[in-house]
Structures are given as structure tokens and as C-alpha cells.
Design an enzyme around this catalytic site. Structure first.
Site, PDB file in Angstrom:
ATOM      1  N   THR A  41       6.119   0.894  14.790  1.00  0.00           N
ATOM      2  CA  THR A  41       6.875   0.461  15.965  1.00  0.00           C
ATOM      3  C   THR A  41       8.375   0.592  15.753  1.00  0.00           C
ATOM      4  O   THR A  41       9.142   0.704  16.716  1.00  0.00           O
ATOM      5  CB  THR A  41       6.500  -0.990  16.324  1.00  0.00           C
ATOM      6  OG1 THR A  41       5.091  -1.061  16.555  1.00  0.00           O
ATOM      7  CG2 THR A  41       7.231  -1.485  17.559  1.00  0.00           C
ATOM      8  N   TYR A  69      -3.813  -0.499   7.111  1.00  0.00           N
ATOM      9  CA  TYR A  69      -3.706  -0.273   8.552  1.00  0.00           C
ATOM     10  C   TYR A  69      -4.748   0.763   8.934  1.00  0.00           C
ATOM     11  O   TYR A  69      -4.630   1.934   8.595  1.00  0.00           O
ATOM     12  CB  TYR A  69      -2.295   0.198   8.904  1.00  0.00           C
ATOM     13  CG  TYR A  69      -2.016   0.387  10.387  1.00  0.00           C
ATOM     14  CD1 TYR A  69      -2.897  -0.055  11.369  1.00  0.00           C
ATOM     15  CD2 TYR A  69      -0.843   1.010  10.802  1.00  0.00           C
ATOM     16  CE1 TYR A  69      -2.635   0.117  12.711  1.00  0.00           C
ATOM     17  CE2 TYR A  69      -0.564   1.188  12.151  1.00  0.00           C
ATOM     18  CZ  TYR A  69      -1.460   0.738  13.100  1.00  0.00           C
ATOM     19  OH  TYR A  69      -1.190   0.915  14.437  1.00  0.00           O
ATOM     20  N   ILE A 101      -1.207  -8.356  14.179  1.00  0.00           N
ATOM     21  CA  ILE A 101       0.090  -7.690  14.018  1.00  0.00           C
ATOM     22  C   ILE A 101       0.300  -6.945  15.325  1.00  0.00           C
ATOM     23  O   ILE A 101      -0.338  -5.920  15.576  1.00  0.00           O
ATOM     24  CB  ILE A 101       0.095  -6.737  12.813  1.00  0.00           C
ATOM     25  CG1 ILE A 101      -0.136  -7.519  11.518  1.00  0.00           C
ATOM     26  CG2 ILE A 101       1.418  -5.962  12.739  1.00  0.00           C
ATOM     27  CD1 ILE A 101      -0.228  -6.640  10.275  1.00  0.00           C
ATOM     28  N   LYS A 154      -4.960  -4.505   9.057  1.00  0.00           N
ATOM     29  CA  LYS A 154      -4.576  -4.425  10.457  1.00  0.00           C
ATOM     30  C   LYS A 154      -5.614  -3.533  11.105  1.00  0.00           C
ATOM     31  O   LYS A 154      -5.663  -2.326  10.865  1.00  0.00           O
ATOM     32  CB  LYS A 154      -3.174  -3.855  10.624  1.00  0.00           C
ATOM     33  CG  LYS A 154      -2.750  -3.733  12.085  1.00  0.00           C
ATOM     34  CD  LYS A 154      -1.361  -3.146  12.243  1.00  0.00           C
ATOM     35  CE  LYS A 154      -1.001  -3.007  13.724  1.00  0.00           C
ATOM     36  NZ  LYS A 154       0.342  -2.397  13.930  1.00  0.00           N
TER      37      LYS A 154
END
Length: 268
Positions: A42, A118, A187, A146
Site C-alpha cells: 500500500t 503475506y 492488516i 496476512k
């Protein structure tokens, strides 16, 4: 627990707006987030120089330390104050489940901090079965995931019924059902907006609040992340510009109306 993967705001000259970044870090933590992810996807890390990355992490670390909050850093980033590193399943090469497990075995052994994997197969191209994820959870130094599989299937239900480690929702739209199934938190890029309400949902799941925040998340992901989020933050006066760096382009103004309205509804 709620963690916010912070954007990187830019000023009118295109430089990183460090004052706005520091303010955002303080705002999300004051509003109930347990921690921050520095230089996650992000944050547009691929568009930042090495100097910008170091300054961003140092700044966010300082805020986290002062507020006794968790600091999670993106893969390849080291910081003395980091609680954990967020490490992406190897993208594009599709090494197979055995290759992913071997990769994280080696990465965890070399890492100075615990790893949060992730898993986002619609971006990496590498699916993982529930059995493979349980094998990853057995690796010393791997403490969580995540989890962003793009939906809820039988493997998701089986995993969350008996989580092998910290399972953190990474699909903002599915936060409420994943919490109901057994996820430990999230998250969530959407939590830049209505942070307190996302923190409330994580701590005390509510069907009504879950529906409202799902609508907000859907609106915030109408264009590639974090373009709409930046547009909303700018419209709220929290960052100096809505700008992103290539290959991203700013969100269309027409796509900001709905998330602005939903953010107001979620805060009431």
C-alpha cells in the site's frame, strides 16, 4: 488486532510528505490500531528511493515506539524496533507448495525478526492448500499470515476453525465473515478511513458494523489500491495531495463520492 499498512503521501512537488505521514501514523494508532505496517504494498515501495524508504521506516518506527505499538516492516527492510516482517509468497515464479515452504524455511532462519507471511494468490499466482499453510506454521520464526485468498472457500473455513498461527485478514471486504470464522484480526488498507470502527469490529464483531465497513471497503477498492484511499484522505484534508507514482494513476473523482459517504456513515 488491527494493523494499518500506511500509504506514502506525496506533496505538490512529488516528494514524500513526511509531516503528513507522521500525522497519519499518530491518527490511526490513536484511533485504535494496534500497529502499523511500514512499506507494505500500500505504501508504493517500488516507487520509493532507498533514502525515502529509510526515512519512512525511521519516522513510522519513532511513532510506534512512542505509542508502544507494533511495527511490522515490509520484506527486505530491517529496523531495530520492528516487531515482525511481512514477507510475500514468492510472486510470478510459481515455485509450488514445496518451494514456498523451502523458501520460508530459509528466510525465517536468516531473519532477525519473526515473519508474517503475506498470502495473496490472485497477485502472486501461487495457491496454497490448508495443509501447506499448516506446514508453514511449523517453521520456527513464522508467527502468522496476512491471509488474502480472494474469497472464502472450504480451505479458509478449515483453517480458521483451528488456526495454526495468527491469521490476519488481508481481504478487507471479507473482514467480518473471517472474524466470525476465527481470524485474529486484520492488516487492512481500508482502515486508514474509519479506523476506530475497524478496530471496534475486530474487538467486538457486529453484523451491522461489518456490513457498513464492507461497503466502505468495496468503494475504496474500486480502483487499484491505494488510489481511492489517497483520494479520500486528500478530500478529508489529511494529506496534501491524492497523488501516486507510476505505474499507478490517481483515482477518478467520481469514485470518491461513495467512499466519502460510507466513511461518514460508518463513523456515526
Amino acid at each position: 488486532m488491527l494493523h494499518v499498512p500506511l500509504i506514502t503521501p506525496f506533496d505538490a512537488t512529488g516528494a514524500v510528505a513526511y509531516d503528513a505521514l507522521e500525522a497519519l501514523a499518530n491518527e490511526v494508532l490513536a484511533s485504535g490500531a494496534a500497529g502499523i505496517v511500514a512499506l507494505g504494498t500500500t505504501a508504493e515501495p517500488g516507487s520509493l528511493s532507498d533514502s525515502e524508504k529509510r526515512t519512512v521506516v525511521d519516522l513510522i518506527a519513532g511513532v510506534c515506539v512512542s505509542r508502544r505499538a507494533h511495527l511490522i516492516v515490509g520484506a527486505g527492510v530491517e529496523h531495530a524496533d520492528a516487531t515482525a516482517a511481512l514477507a510475500l509468497v514468492p510472486p510470478f515464479v510459481r515455485p509450488g507448495e514445496a518451494g514456498v515452504i523451502a523458501y520460508f524455511d530459509a528466510l525465517a532462519e536468516a531473519s532477525p525478526v519473526p515473519l508474517i507471511i503475506y498470502h495473496v494468490p490472485y497477485r502472486t499466482g501461487q495457491p496454497l492448500s490448508a495443509a501447506a499453510i499448516r506446514r508453514l506454521a511449523e517453521i520456527p520464526g513464522v508467527v502468522g499470515m496476512k491471509y488474502a485468498p480472494g474469497g472464502i472457500d472450504a480451505d479458509t473455513i478449515a483453517l480458521l476453525a483451528d488456526p495454526p498461527f495468527q491469521m490476519l485478514c488481508g481481504d478487507d471486504l471479507f473482514l467480518a465473515p473471517m472474524l466470525a470464522l476465527g481470524a485474529h484480526g486484520g492488516i487492512l488498507a481500508s482502515a486508514h478511513i474509519a479506523t476506530a470502527q475497524f478496530a471496534e469490529l475486530v474487538s467486538a464483531p457486529s453484523r451491522e458494523l461489518g456490513h457498513r465497513l464492507a461497503r466502505l471497503s468495496s468503494a475504496l477498492f474500486a480502483e487499484p489500491n491505494p488510489t481511492v484511499i489517497k483520494g479520500v484522505l486528500h478530500a478529508q484534508g489529511r494529506i496534501p495531495t491524492p497523488d501516486v507514482r507510476l505505474p499507478l494513476l490517481p483515482a477518478a473523482k467520481s469514485n470518491l463520492t461513495l467512499p466519502l459517504r460510507e466513511s461518514l456513515a460508518s463513523s456515526t
